[in-house]
Structure formats: C-alpha cells, structure tokens
Write an enzyme that holds these catalytic residues in place. Sequence first.
Site, short mmCIF file in Angstrom:
data_model
loop_
_atom_site.label_atom_id
_atom_site.label_comp_id
_atom_site.label_asym_id
_atom_site.label_seq_id
_atom_site.Cartn_x
_atom_site.Cartn_y
_atom_site.Cartn_z
N ALA A 135 -3.68 3.71 -12.44
CA ALA A 135 -2.42 4.38 -12.12
C ALA A 135 -1.45 3.34 -11.57
O ALA A 135 -1.86 2.29 -11.06
CB ALA A 135 -2.65 5.49 -11.10
N SER A 136 -0.16 3.65 -11.69
CA SER A 136 0.87 2.77 -11.14
C SER A 136 1.87 3.64 -10.39
O SER A 136 2.51 4.50 -10.98
CB SER A 136 1.58 2.00 -12.25
OG SER A 136 2.59 1.17 -11.71
N ALA A 137 1.95 3.44 -9.07
CA ALA A 137 2.87 4.21 -8.23
C ALA A 137 4.04 3.33 -7.82
O ALA A 137 4.20 2.20 -8.30
CB ALA A 137 2.13 4.76 -7.01
N SER A 138 4.85 3.84 -6.92
CA SER A 138 6.11 3.16 -6.59
C SER A 138 5.89 1.84 -5.86
O SER A 138 6.67 0.91 -6.02
CB SER A 138 7.00 4.08 -5.76
OG SER A 138 6.30 4.52 -4.61
N ALA A 140 2.53 0.23 -5.50
CA ALA A 140 1.40 -0.56 -6.00
C ALA A 140 0.79 0.09 -7.23
O ALA A 140 1.10 1.23 -7.58
CB ALA A 140 0.36 -0.71 -4.89
N VAL A 142 -3.23 0.44 -9.30
CA VAL A 142 -4.66 0.43 -8.97
C VAL A 142 -5.47 0.07 -10.21
O VAL A 142 -5.25 0.63 -11.29
CB VAL A 142 -5.09 1.80 -8.42
CG1 VAL A 142 -6.58 1.81 -8.11
CG2 VAL A 142 -4.30 2.16 -7.17
N ASP A 291 -1.15 13.48 3.54
CA ASP A 291 -0.67 13.83 2.19
C ASP A 291 -1.79 14.54 1.43
O ASP A 291 -2.34 13.99 0.47
CB ASP A 291 -0.24 12.55 1.47
CG ASP A 291 0.57 12.84 0.21
OD1 ASP A 291 1.09 13.97 0.09
OD2 ASP A 291 0.68 11.95 -0.65
#
Length: 561
Positions: A135-138, A140, A142, A291
Amino acid sequence: MLDLTSIPQLARNASRLGEIVRVLAKYGLAGWLARLDRKFVHRMARRTPLGDLTTQPRVVRVRLTLTELGTTFIKLGQVLSTRRDLVGHDLADELRRLQTGVPADPFEATRATVERELGRPVAELFAHFDETPLASASIAQVHRATLHDGRQVVVKVQHPDIERRIAADLSILAELAKLAEAYLPDARAYRPVAVVGEFKRSIGRELDFGREVRHLQLFRNAFAADRTVRFPEPYPGFSTARVLTMEYLAGVPFTDPGAVRAAGGDLDALTVRGANLFLEMIFREGVFHADPHPGNVLFLPGVGGPGGAIGLIDFGMVGRVDDETRGRIERGVAAAVRKDAAGLADVLVQLGEVPPNLDRAAFQGEVAEQLAFYWGMPLSQFRLGPALDDLADAVRRFQVVLPASLAMLLRVLVMLEGAGRTLSPKFDLVPLLSPYARAFVLRRLSPKRLLRNAAAAVGDWDELARTFPRQMSGLMRALGRQEVTVRLSHRHLDPSVNRLAFGLMCSALFLGSSFMWAMKAPPVVFGEVSIFGVVGTVVSGVLGFRLFRAIQHSGRLDDRE
C-alpha cells in the site's frame, strides 16, 4: 485590504499558495480568503473551471478540496475529524472518509531511502524485499520483506522529500491562520491558530517513526498476557525516524466481513471483543489507538485459540488520557449517571477552554436539555454516538474548546459504535461501558486514591510553606523600590462613568441655579425671582429625574451596547 504576497512566509511559497487558492476556488471555498486579499484571489482563480462542483454539499467540497491539495491537507482533515467540538459532527463524519492513498514511489527511490537510513544495502539487510508495495499512503508506503533469519516483516518507508513539502504547507497554514484570527471575526470561534498548532505537533509526531516503535512496544507490554490480541513486534535495529520495520500479521481486515466469516470468524463475538480491547486501552492504560477504522483491525484465524485473535496495525495516531483528565471524565460520567447537568457542565468547563463571556447558566441549561432527551430512555433505544454528537454540538455553540486528547477519545467512541454496528447489527456499546462507569465510582472512593490525593495536597502545602517567605520578601523589596505596577482591566465601564459625570453636572447645575435664585441674580421678574436661577433649577430637576428613571428601569443611561 491585505496584500498576501507582501508577507514573507507567503511570498516564499507563492507558487504553492496560488495552487491552494485555485483549488479552493474550484470548489467554491475561496470566499474567506478573498476577504483578506480580493485581488490576489481573483488573479489566481480567474481561469479556474468551476463546472458543477459547487452544487455538492459544502462538507463534501471541503473533503474533496483537502484530498486534492495532498498530504498535509489530508492529514489536517484527519485531525479536524477528531474535533467534533470545533467543526460539528457532519463535517467530522465527512472528513473521516478522507483517503490517503497516493501513487507509489519508484523502487529506486525507496531503496535509496532504506539504504541511507539503515546504512547498509537492502540485500544485506533483508533476505527478500518485495519491490511492489502492499500500500502507499500520504506519508509512507509499505513493502513485504523477509529477514535473513526467516521472519516475515513489513517495512514502512517515508516518501522522499515529504518533510520539506509538509514544512512549506505548514508555513502557509500558520500564516493564514494568524490572518484569519486577526481579520475575520467569524473565524475566531474555530481557533485557527490553535488548530494549526495542534496539527503541527500531530503531524510532527506522525513523521517520526521512532514514536510508532515506542507505541508498539508499549501496547505489546500492556497486553502481553492477552492471547486474543496481537500487536506487531517492532524491530528497532531495522528502524529509524523514516523507516519502520515490524512483524507481518497475516490476517483478514474487517473491511471485508464476508472474508472474516469465510475464515471462521464470529463477527458478533469479534466485535464485542474488539470494542472491549479499545475500552481497556482508554480506561485502563490511558493510551489508545486513535484510528480504529476496520482497515486497521485484522482477524487472525488460528491464533490465540479456536476463535482466532484480533490484530491491530498502524499506530501513527495514538491518544493519551492523563490521570487528571481521566479523573474529570470520571466525575463527568458520575454526574451524567445521577442526572446532574450542573455537575456535568462544570466538568466540561474545567476540561475545556472557555470564552471570557461564557454564560454559564445558559450553558448549563443547554447541557441539561441535551441530556434530558436521553435520561430514562430504554437501553435498547439508546445510542452513544448521537448522544456524544449532541453534547459536542452544545459545547461548540458556546465556543468551549475541549482538549485534543478528550476530543480524540470522543471520536474513537463514536467510531467504535459506528463500526461495531456495521459489522454486527445487534452490537451495543453502552453495556460494555457500564462496568467502567462503576469502576470510576469505586476508584474515586478507594482508600489508595484518597491517600494519594492527600499526599499530593501535603506536597503542595509544603511547597507553598517553603516558597512563601521568599516570595513575600521579594514582593516587599519590589514595593520598597517602587517596582510594582498594578494593571486594571475593565469591561463595560463607560455607561457607569457617563452616569457619574451626568449626575455631577446635574448637581452642579442645581446648586448654581439655587444660589442665583436665592441671591436674586439679574435679570429678575416680579422684583425678586431670578430668571436664570429658576430655569437652571427646573432643567437640573428634569435631568436628575431622567437619570433616576434610567437607573431605576435598566441601570443604564444612553448605553446603546
């Protein structure tokens, strides 16, 4: 009218500021900025296509704006989603939908970051490193990897240059917040400077993966004896502030309830167990995962027993409740249980920051009205989420600002109930809270706590006894040197001063006119009556009577405020 480009912090980031203005205009949200500098906003936004975007609800347009502006603003939206007391529950619920997925970086950039941070080539660090991210978030992305001893791990790697981009956006936000608070009175209720300050601290903590390592260690130690919950094991030797390596949990996310059932999970039992886990974090440990959306909760079949275990991931956002705040929450819960609106209102005032002109009686009445709707309601009909939303609305209308930790806690409770009912329609959070409410009362009355409070009081009095002579000596020396100044702050004294001056004028006019009448000062009529004496006496009497009536009826005279 201000010139935004004349402000150094904004001039240095003029290109990014222009981009922000264009996106705001695109979604019909640039009006507040135009009140600061209409010319700049018009120049930046004149070629911006509006289309049909402005026909959507405002809360949706706010979310779309933050999404388009990128990492910093997405994270700002996530912080605001915890502040139901500031933005209201409608916008807070909409901001919870913010998506943080962004395109992944090329593997060469990821490899460079890992090798620079850990000081060795990737091949020496890992037996295998998957080049395609999970996955790619804002902030970082993974990757799956395998250590040389065979342990399966995930490696969280920050995007290149993310800190510089966030710092530039924070500089713009901080300056705009100051301008909004100084020049836009209707924006002050939202406390933009304080919100941006809170956000800066929050995102700074999230950018430091060393804090996430510590959070994982803390939770693993706290729940080491509970085999039904798993937290990833962090590997500090393979982690830095920008790279985090931790155990890979092979589980099924609760975003797919069907897959959880197919893996043998009982959703009803798992939902209750997950809610109890979060309540234990909040009320037993005083630190909690902030969260709890279903994507961060995994079902681990075959772990910890026949019913499987629950796994938690992503500890970038963590809330804390200190002992003082927890004590006040306990008093608030006790007040709500005994239907004491005044006590609950007092606790909210003690917990939050209140405006100087707060009408406490009206605030207490509002809290009582909100709670009266739920008192006596059958538990089968009671919903905690709407009750907390109503309370947050009452707090917001009176501009009482709750501490960030408490606002985050309320948001977690609302999310727990909402996510629980999505996974299990018969889920009810209130019965799970009841044992904690009873524990609050017992804890407040426990001899251990009373002794601890008494010891703290003795310490405070001892400190006062030791420092009081020195402080008084300093004060007396300052008085002797005439260095002490007294500042007086007054509010609404003008009407009182006006009445005092008016009364003195009436008295002087009456006394002067009386002397003129008695001395038969010319001109006179009927041989002995002074015209000016009579006229002055009558006028002073009329004015004095007016002053008397004004004070009698309203306590004011010509006070138009």
